[in-house]
Motif scaffolding. Structure first.
Motif, PDB file in Angstrom:
ATOM      1  N   ALA A 137      64.000  32.681  93.166  1.00 54.49           N
ATOM      2  CA  ALA A 137      64.900  32.361  94.284  1.00 54.49           C
ATOM      3  C   ALA A 137      64.863  33.497  95.315  1.00 54.49           C
ATOM      4  CB  ALA A 137      66.318  32.140  93.773  1.00 54.49           C
ATOM      5  N   ARG A 138      65.476  33.269  96.451  1.00 54.88           N
ATOM      6  CA  ARG A 138      65.481  34.274  97.525  1.00 54.88           C
ATOM      7  C   ARG A 138      66.912  34.724  97.781  1.00 54.88           C
ATOM      8  NH1 ARG A 138      60.987  34.823  96.392  1.00 54.88           N
ATOM      9  NH2 ARG A 138      59.113  34.708  97.703  1.00 54.88           N
ATOM     10  N   ARG A 139      67.389  35.611  96.921  1.00 55.59           N
ATOM     11  CA  ARG A 139      68.764  36.103  97.026  1.00 55.59           C
ATOM     12  C   ARG A 139      68.806  37.382  97.859  1.00 55.59           C
ATOM     13  NH1 ARG A 139      67.830  34.543  91.705  1.00 55.59           N
ATOM     14  NH2 ARG A 139      69.219  32.883  90.950  1.00 55.59           N
ATOM     15  N   PRO A 140      69.952  37.662  98.492  1.00 48.88           N
ATOM     16  CA  PRO A 140      70.108  38.946  99.178  1.00 48.88           C
ATOM     17  C   PRO A 140      69.934  40.102  98.195  1.00 48.88           C
ATOM     18  CG  PRO A 140      71.919  37.463  99.699  1.00 48.88           C
ATOM     19  CD  PRO A 140      71.161  36.823  98.582  1.00 48.88           C
ATOM     20  N   VAL A 141      69.377  41.193  98.678  1.00 46.92           N
ATOM     21  CA  VAL A 141      69.166  42.391  97.866  1.00 46.92           C
ATOM     22  C   VAL A 141      70.101  43.483  98.367  1.00 46.92           C
ATOM     23  CG1 VAL A 141      67.499  44.134  97.122  1.00 46.92           C
ATOM     24  CG2 VAL A 141      66.755  41.761  97.489  1.00 46.92           C
ATOM     25  N   MET A 142      70.854  44.087  97.449  1.00 45.67           N
ATOM     26  CA  MET A 142      71.788  45.159  97.774  1.00 45.67           C
ATOM     27  C   MET A 142      71.262  46.450  97.140  1.00 45.67           C
ATOM     28  SD  MET A 142      75.401  43.060  97.328  1.00 45.67           S
ATOM     29  CE  MET A 142      76.406  44.321  98.147  1.00 45.67           C
ATOM     30  N   PHE A 143      70.739  47.345  97.965  1.00 47.32           N
ATOM     31  CA  PHE A 143      70.066  48.567  97.520  1.00 47.32           C
ATOM     32  C   PHE A 143      71.028  49.737  97.709  1.00 47.32           C
ATOM     33  CE2 PHE A 143      67.528  52.343  98.175  1.00 47.32           C
ATOM     34  CZ  PHE A 143      66.462  52.224  97.296  1.00 47.32           C
ATOM     35  N   TYR A 144      71.517  50.304  96.603  1.00 46.38           N
ATOM     36  CA  TYR A 144      72.578  51.310  96.649  1.00 46.38           C
ATOM     37  C   TYR A 144      72.027  52.705  96.381  1.00 46.38           C
ATOM     38  CZ  TYR A 144      77.151  53.464  95.746  1.00 46.38           C
ATOM     39  OH  TYR A 144      78.282  54.237  95.799  1.00 46.38           O
ATOM     40  N   SER A 145      72.454  53.675  97.204  1.00 45.45           N
ATOM     41  CA  SER A 145      72.144  55.087  96.980  1.00 45.45           C
ATOM     42  C   SER A 145      73.404  55.792  96.502  1.00 45.45           C
ATOM     43  CB  SER A 145      71.624  55.740  98.273  1.00 45.45           C
ATOM     44  OG  SER A 145      70.379  55.197  98.648  1.00 45.45           O
ATOM     45  N   HIS A 146      73.303  56.446  95.355  1.00 44.54           N
ATOM     46  CA  HIS A 146      74.485  57.047  94.738  1.00 44.54           C
ATOM     47  C   HIS A 146      74.983  58.251  95.518  1.00 44.54           C
ATOM     48  CE1 HIS A 146      72.406  60.613  93.163  1.00 44.54           C
ATOM     49  NE2 HIS A 146      71.427  59.830  92.752  1.00 44.54           N
ATOM     50  N   GLY A 147      76.241  58.608  95.275  1.00 43.41           N
ATOM     51  CA  GLY A 147      76.862  59.766  95.894  1.00 43.41           C
ATOM     52  C   GLY A 147      76.613  61.032  95.099  1.00 43.41           C
ATOM     53  N   GLY A 148      77.354  62.088  95.476  1.00 45.97           N
ATOM     54  CA  GLY A 148      77.158  63.390  94.862  1.00 45.97           C
ATOM     55  C   GLY A 148      76.521  64.374  95.821  1.00 45.97           C
ATOM     56  N   GLY A 149      76.816  64.207  97.131  1.00 42.60           N
ATOM     57  CA  GLY A 149      76.126  65.008  98.121  1.00 42.60           C
ATOM     58  C   GLY A 149      74.637  64.702  98.044  1.00 42.60           C
ATOM     59  N   PHE A 150      73.832  65.718  98.218  1.00 44.68           N
ATOM     60  CA  PHE A 150      72.386  65.597  98.009  1.00 44.68           C
ATOM     61  C   PHE A 150      71.962  66.400  96.785  1.00 44.68           C
ATOM     62  CE2 PHE A 150      73.016  64.515 102.428  1.00 44.68           C
ATOM     63  CZ  PHE A 150      72.102  63.500 102.651  1.00 44.68           C
ATOM     64  N   THR A 151      72.939  66.688  95.872  1.00 47.02           N
ATOM     65  CA  THR A 151      72.637  67.599  94.768  1.00 47.02           C
ATOM     66  C   THR A 151      72.943  67.052  93.376  1.00 47.02           C
ATOM     67  OG1 THR A 151      74.797  68.658  95.053  1.00 47.02           O
ATOM     68  CG2 THR A 151      72.916  69.678  96.172  1.00 47.02           C
ATOM     69  N   VAL A 152      73.837  66.087  93.228  1.00 46.86           N
ATOM     70  CA  VAL A 152      74.166  65.565  91.895  1.00 46.86           C
ATOM     71  C   VAL A 152      74.289  64.050  91.951  1.00 46.86           C
ATOM     72  CG1 VAL A 152      75.366  67.675  91.181  1.00 46.86           C
ATOM     73  CG2 VAL A 152      76.668  65.829  92.252  1.00 46.86           C
ATOM     74  N   GLY A 153      74.421  63.430  90.761  1.00 42.99           N
ATOM     75  CA  GLY A 153      74.624  61.996  90.652  1.00 42.99           C
ATOM     76  C   GLY A 153      73.399  61.279  90.111  1.00 42.99           C
ATOM     77  N   SER A 154      73.563  59.966  89.888  1.00 46.24           N
ATOM     78  CA  SER A 154      72.440  59.138  89.449  1.00 46.24           C
ATOM     79  C   SER A 154      72.777  57.672  89.676  1.00 46.24           C
ATOM     80  CB  SER A 154      72.101  59.385  87.974  1.00 46.24           C
ATOM     81  OG  SER A 154      72.877  58.573  87.117  1.00 46.24           O
ATOM     82  N   GLY A 155      71.777  56.831  89.560  1.00 46.98           N
ATOM     83  CA  GLY A 155      71.958  55.385  89.677  1.00 46.98           C
ATOM     84  C   GLY A 155      72.305  54.723  88.369  1.00 46.98           C
TER      85      GLY A 155
END
Length: 564
Positions: A137-155
């Protein structure tokens, strides 16, 4: 059904009301008769171990909260070792057979960690996908970038798990791990040559979007309808992608949430930071930075390596603290300009945008100091004077005038939320509206949680990062979760209804470029004349210029040079 439950159920169906004309032309045409939940249960009950063919090979996923999940999918090759470190990511490797995609991939090298995640690693280019069904199917894609400044965090974090969004709103959710901090933003181009072009953390995100463009159709997603979004540092990453020529063909709309601007660091300044790293680590040859264990480089980022050079921090500690935040450089090529510093990025002029944040951002940054939440008038003045100097009384007078019943602690939170959080979000909305090519939608997460800051009687309201679980509709922990209880969690019907509203709005925007949903006011685009802003709550409200007095004041302060 009681009233709160009925309201949540209506919000669950709100998106369907917003695109019913479209849905009649698709296989979802029976949704109105069946009810969304009935349709979902039929679609999602299949394929307990779904297998999908990608350009690199086959993947075996799993069922998670009623959606198909594929974890730890490599979207780039190795970025470790002397031949790959600090360079653009290579293409992902191919494999034979069926690769297991039921376990999360390693997060980026960073200080600290998170319970239940794999160990951090230099090779961290993995993404996670949640889809209703890998059915073409052709569903909308939601591409998320995690927070944590530019130094911590993960998806990989539970609050941003995409299964509920996928199941409830028939979208495909993608999140990536990518290089952070010193590994993602140490710049060696002027020391080692043009193949070390810098901004490698942002180039990882472009590589992930490229992978999505090539492969997401196999997961039931539409590569021609991709929304990028992110919170805090993820908002800064999203703003950067909005201004990057390499990313421009790969997404179609964006949401910048509680944004941290990506800054305006020049290559010359970034080169000096690389030289500082060499001094702190006792190196004379910049190529040795390619060979050191990643943990030693992290020690430079956190300041621990400075002890190797006596006096390194003396007299320059404040500059070092700023420098070592590590963020993108404005290089004229990968990131040609600092997005929204002076104007909206022209190359994304035709792409709709959401921008906003949380009403009480600053609560989050003061959780470690409970005295913040029981201030006297003198406490307020002394604390603000450290930031605002001789302008302190003017700030207090202005905010007390617009909030006459606020306590000193509430004034402190309001003022330190206004700068930089609200001021930056308003600037983004203004510049996008002035550009006039595509709509921009402004919001404030206005819900006031009754949960108290630990060891105080101060309600948390809507602090920084409270929007994550709200827009992903992850307010209620999944059954059997092993994560420790969150002292800031709010499981009240009001919070659940607010999450139902916000998640439906974000999914509607992903689908159509318009975030309006049934049962809530029409979300009109932001204009300079009216400054329309959606206050997201149990019952949302569209307000014209909700912070007018304060906004006019902080604009004057900016023009006078007293704030950035």
């Amino acid at each position: 059904m009681d009233e709160p439950s009925a309201g949540i159920s209506r919000a669950r169906c709100a998106l369907r009301g917003g695109w019913m004309d479209w849905s009649r032309r698709t296989i979802l045409g029976g949704a109105a008769a069946l009810g969304w939940g009935a349709l979902a249960s039929k679609a999602f009950a299949k394929d307990a171990n779904p297998v999908v063919m990608t350009a690199q090979g086959r993947l075996r996923g799993m069922i998670e909260r009623g959606a198909q999940a594929f974890r730890g999918v490599p979207y780039g090759g190795s970025v470790s070792g002397p031949d790959r470190r600090f360079r653009a990511p290579p293409p992902p490797p191919a494999w034979t057979g069926v690769r297991d995609a039921t376990q999360y991939g390693a997060p980026a090298i960073q200080a600290g960690g998170f319970p239940g995640e794999p160990a951090a690693a230099e090779d961290c280019l993995f993404l996670n996908i949640w889809t209703p069904a890998a059915d073409g199917a052709r569903r909308p894609v939601m591409f998320y970038s995690h927070g944590g400044g530019f130094t911590v965090g993960s998806g990989n974090r539970p609050s941003q798990n995409g299964a509920n969004l996928a199941r409830l709103y028939d979208v495909v959710v993608v999140e990536s791990n990518h290089r952070l901090g010193v590994m993602g933003y140490l710049y060696l181009g002027q020391l080692l040559g043009p193949e070390y072009q810098g901004n490698q953390g942002l180039l990882d995100l472009v590589a992930a979007l490229t992978w999505v463009n090539e492969n997401i159709a196999a997961f039931g997603g539409d590569p021609h309808n991709v929304m990028i979004f992110g919170e805090s540092g993820g908002g800064g990453k999203t703003a950067a992608l909005y201004a990057m020529p390499a990313a421009a063909p790969l997404f179609h709309k964006a949401s910048i949430e509680s944004p941290v601007g990506p800054g305006d660091r020049a290559p010359e300044e970034a080169t000096e930071i690389a030289r500082e790293a060499m001094r702190a680590l006792g190196l004379t040859d910049p190529r040795k930075l390619l060979e050191l264990p990643a943990e030693q480089l992290l020690r430079f980022q956190t300041g621990e390596a400075d002890a190797a050079v006596p006096g390194e921090r003396t007299g320059g500690a404040q500059r070092n603290n700023r420098d070592r935040m590590f963020w993108p450089i404005i290089d004229g090529a990968i990131l040609p300009e600092s997005p929204f510093k002076d104007h909206a990025p022209a190359l994304s002029a035709q792409k709709p945008l959401i921008v906003g944040g949380c009403k009480d951002e600053a609560v989050f940054f003061n959780l470690g100091d409970k005295s913040t939440f029981s201030m006297s008038d003198e406490d307020l003045r002394q604390r603000l004077a450290l930031m605002l100097g001789d302008r302190t009384d003017d700030w207090i007078r202005t905010f007390r005038g617009s909030r006459p019943n606020a306590s000193p602690s509430q004034l402190y939170i309001a003022i330190t939320t206004a700068t930089p959080w609200r001021a930056y979000a308003v600037r983004v909305a203004e510049q996008k509206a002035q550009e006039g090519a595509a709509p921009v939608y402004s919001y404030i997460l206005d819900y006031q949680s009754p949960t108290k800051v630990p060891q105080t009687d101060y309600p948390i309201g809507s602090p920084h990062a409270s929007d994550i679980g709200t827009k992903f509709d992850n307010v209620v922990p999944p059954p059997g979760t092993s994560a420790p209880p969150n002292p800031l969690s709010d499981l009240t019907p009001g919070k659940r209804q607010t999450a139902a509203n916000m998640s439906a709005m974000w999914a509607a925007f992903a689908r159509t470029g318009r975030p309006s949903i049934a049962g809530q006011p029409e979300w009109k685009p932001y204009t300079i004349d009216r400054r329309e802003t959606m206050l997201i709550d149990v019952q949302c409200t569209l307000i014209a210029d909700p912070e007018k007095t304060e906004r006019l004041f902080w604009e004057t302060e900016k023009n006078a040079g007293s704030i950035r």
